[in-house]
Scaffold this motif. Sequence first.
Motif, mmCIF file in Angstrom:
data_model
loop_
_atom_site.group_PDB
_atom_site.id
_atom_site.type_symbol
_atom_site.label_atom_id
_atom_site.label_comp_id
_atom_site.label_asym_id
_atom_site.label_seq_id
_atom_site.Cartn_x
_atom_site.Cartn_y
_atom_site.Cartn_z
ATOM 1 N N THR A 263 0.825 -1.208 0.000
ATOM 2 C CA THR A 263 0.000 0.000 0.000
ATOM 3 C C THR A 263 0.858 1.257 0.000
ATOM 4 O OG1 THR A 263 -1.771 -1.164 1.178
ATOM 5 C CG2 THR A 263 -1.813 1.246 1.239
ATOM 6 N N GLU A 264 1.917 1.255 0.809
ATOM 7 C CA GLU A 264 2.795 2.425 0.862
ATOM 8 C C GLU A 264 3.535 2.613 -0.458
ATOM 9 O OE1 GLU A 264 4.758 5.786 2.328
ATOM 10 O OE2 GLU A 264 2.949 4.712 2.963
ATOM 11 N N ALA A 265 4.002 1.514 -1.062
ATOM 12 C CA ALA A 265 4.688 1.624 -2.348
ATOM 13 C C ALA A 265 3.746 2.140 -3.436
ATOM 14 C CB ALA A 265 5.265 0.268 -2.740
ATOM 15 N N GLU A 266 2.512 1.656 -3.447
ATOM 16 C CA GLU A 266 1.547 2.114 -4.444
ATOM 17 C C GLU A 266 1.209 3.590 -4.235
ATOM 18 O OE1 GLU A 266 -2.844 0.748 -6.167
ATOM 19 O OE2 GLU A 266 -2.232 0.200 -4.131
ATOM 20 N N ARG A 267 1.071 4.011 -2.983
ATOM 21 C CA ARG A 267 0.712 5.397 -2.687
ATOM 22 C C ARG A 267 1.791 6.367 -3.143
ATOM 23 N NH1 ARG A 267 1.639 9.274 0.956
ATOM 24 N NH2 ARG A 267 3.197 8.003 2.040
ATOM 25 N N THR A 268 3.050 5.956 -3.016
ATOM 26 C CA THR A 268 4.162 6.849 -3.340
ATOM 27 C C THR A 268 4.717 6.635 -4.742
ATOM 28 O OG1 THR A 268 5.689 5.282 -2.282
ATOM 29 C CG2 THR A 268 4.834 7.087 -0.920
ATOM 30 N N GLY A 269 4.138 5.715 -5.509
ATOM 31 C CA GLY A 269 4.589 5.494 -6.879
ATOM 32 C C GLY A 269 5.947 4.827 -6.972
ATOM 33 N N ARG A 270 6.303 4.023 -5.981
ATOM 34 C CA ARG A 270 7.602 3.347 -5.974
ATOM 35 C C ARG A 270 7.442 1.842 -6.188
ATOM 36 N NH1 ARG A 270 10.164 5.260 -0.361
ATOM 37 N NH2 ARG A 270 7.980 4.976 0.287
ATOM 38 N N GLY A 271 8.554 1.198 -6.520
ATOM 39 C CA GLY A 271 8.596 -0.244 -6.585
ATOM 40 C C GLY A 271 9.058 -0.807 -5.255
ATOM 41 N N LEU A 302 6.320 -14.500 3.246
ATOM 42 C CA LEU A 302 6.152 -13.053 3.227
ATOM 43 C C LEU A 302 6.507 -12.483 1.857
ATOM 44 C CD1 LEU A 302 5.595 -10.340 4.545
ATOM 45 C CD2 LEU A 302 7.935 -10.361 5.462
ATOM 46 N N GLY A 303 7.591 -12.971 1.259
ATOM 47 C CA GLY A 303 7.982 -12.504 -0.073
ATOM 48 C C GLY A 303 6.935 -12.821 -1.123
ATOM 49 N N SER A 304 6.337 -14.012 -1.044
ATOM 50 C CA SER A 304 5.305 -14.376 -2.020
ATOM 51 C C SER A 304 4.046 -13.547 -1.818
ATOM 52 C CB SER A 304 4.986 -15.872 -1.915
ATOM 53 O OG SER A 304 4.418 -16.184 -0.657
ATOM 54 N N PHE A 305 3.706 -13.234 -0.558
ATOM 55 C CA PHE A 305 2.544 -12.383 -0.305
ATOM 56 C C PHE A 305 2.771 -10.985 -0.883
ATOM 57 C CE2 PHE A 305 0.983 -14.763 3.750
ATOM 58 C CZ PHE A 305 0.579 -15.812 2.956
ATOM 59 N N ILE A 306 3.963 -10.447 -0.670
ATOM 60 C CA ILE A 306 4.272 -9.120 -1.220
ATOM 61 C C ILE A 306 4.208 -9.155 -2.746
ATOM 62 C CG2 ILE A 306 6.114 -7.415 -1.499
ATOM 63 C CD1 ILE A 306 6.989 -8.027 1.354
ATOM 64 N N ALA A 307 4.742 -10.221 -3.349
ATOM 65 C CA ALA A 307 4.795 -10.303 -4.817
ATOM 66 C C ALA A 307 3.399 -10.328 -5.423
ATOM 67 C CB ALA A 307 5.586 -11.533 -5.234
ATOM 68 N N TYR A 308 2.497 -11.152 -4.865
ATOM 69 C CA TYR A 308 1.188 -11.243 -5.514
ATOM 70 C C TYR A 308 0.327 -10.017 -5.214
ATOM 71 C CZ TYR A 308 -2.313 -12.419 -1.892
ATOM 72 O OH TYR A 308 -3.203 -12.385 -0.848
ATOM 73 N N LYS A 309 0.461 -9.436 -4.031
ATOM 74 C CA LYS A 309 -0.279 -8.213 -3.733
ATOM 75 C C LYS A 309 0.236 -7.056 -4.600
ATOM 76 C CE LYS A 309 -1.179 -9.513 1.080
ATOM 77 N NZ LYS A 309 -2.638 -9.676 1.034
ATOM 78 N N ALA A 310 1.539 -7.024 -4.831
ATOM 79 C CA ALA A 310 2.107 -5.983 -5.689
ATOM 80 C C ALA A 310 1.642 -6.153 -7.132
ATOM 81 C CB ALA A 310 3.630 -6.013 -5.610
ATOM 82 N N ALA A 311 1.571 -7.386 -7.612
ATOM 83 C CA ALA A 311 1.106 -7.631 -8.979
ATOM 84 C C ALA A 311 -0.339 -7.175 -9.150
ATOM 85 C CB ALA A 311 1.234 -9.117 -9.316
ATOM 86 N N ARG A 312 -1.163 -7.381 -8.141
ATOM 87 C CA ARG A 312 -2.561 -6.937 -8.220
ATOM 88 C C ARG A 312 -2.665 -5.415 -8.202
ATOM 89 N NH1 ARG A 312 -6.687 -10.016 -4.379
ATOM 90 N NH2 ARG A 312 -8.084 -8.901 -5.793
ATOM 91 N N ALA A 313 -1.694 -4.755 -7.560
ATOM 92 C CA ALA A 313 -1.720 -3.296 -7.461
ATOM 93 C C ALA A 313 -0.932 -2.620 -8.574
ATOM 94 C CB ALA A 313 -1.173 -2.867 -6.101
ATOM 95 N N GLY A 314 -0.249 -3.397 -9.430
ATOM 96 C CA GLY A 314 0.556 -2.806 -10.497
ATOM 97 C C GLY A 314 1.856 -2.216 -9.998
#
Length: 412
Positions: A263-271, A302-314
């Motif tokens: 959520t924080e990465a998506e909000r700030t436009g970062r990877g 934890l890494g897999s959770f971050i990866a799939y949530k990030a993919a859903r958020a772009g």
Amino acid sequence: MRLVVQVRLLPTREQAAALEFTLRAVNEAANHVSRVAFITGTRREYALRRHTYRELKARGLGAQAAQHVIKKVADAYTTLHANIRNGNLGPQGSARRARATSKPITFRADAAQPFDDRCLSWRIDARTVSIWTTAGRVRDVAFTASAEQLTMLAAYRKGESDLVCRDGMWFLIATCDVPDRPIAVPDAFVGVDLGIANIATTSDGVRHSGKGLNAHRHRQRRLRRRLQAKATKSAKRLLKRRRRKEARFAANTNHAIAKQIVTEAERTGRGIALEDLGGIRERVRLRKPQRVALHSWSFHQLGSFIAYKAARAGVAVIHVDPAYTSQTCSSCGYVDKRNRPDQETFACTSCGFAEHADVNAARNIAARGVAGWAVSHAADDAARTVESTDGEELQARSFTAEKLTVKRSPDQ
């Protein structure tokens, strides 16, 4: 992107009995196919069909169910050989590898069984399913799901669904093929340092402490030890009831942490830059009291959770080499073991920069993420440039040839 939706079935007593008998029957058949595969050395799906399909049909399995049983066994042996090839079961001659290869793969009586759309029909509006069993088609089996799950099932469900019995409860795990969301080009990266004392620390200075999770695991181990020593029937019942409690607690903790980071990465436009910790358990040598903490460390989850949530958020995710990130100064780049005198402290012996050790490591990971992204996408940009240039050159050649053809035409 493929996601799974787990819904709970609410069968009647008769429906539950039919499902239980079916699950036992297909797993007994899977054990038979596994023995045939082990004895004959036949591991490929279509070859196994020639050896076992008719017999499975004679056992009372339907055509689709028999094929799914054979495929399940073939996939299990494929996974076994992949683990052997990747060294996950130890080197040649190790006891663990010998145990895995010296006998056929076995399936529990309540192991999951896949069903396709010929064996399983969904009525999402009515919240019921119709499912094949050895006693015939069982219709109007109720299930419960959230509004979000129902929406995803209605829009994206595709392929097989697994029937699972867990602690007396019935579940269907459905596969959903969700369209990929375009990955936004990141302005920068959030570095994430994974650890045991702090489960995750970001380059922004946010630390997700592992104190609560470690205390929970310690309490569960202590309780399991006491119940196992007692060895009474009631103690065994309690052990069985609590067996997934620690795993559920850890998974919930990892989900919450992953959601905050994405959520924080998506909000700030970062990877997001993560450490590539594959094989760390084989590389690291620890004293016996520390091994329990290392082997219960769920960094991969934890890494897999971050990866799939990030993919859903772009959100872009990149994995970097973690070597020396804890000993490198994020201010001046100086590397020295003495820069980290203890677990929490980082103090650069060159420039005097001081910071929490995990935050400093996360900043180094973020910097490597920026460099890694630039390198990996420079090649893609060059390929696109070459492709564009080739296209323009081809278009120019085509235009020149067209002009020559027009000039040489006898009608002109």
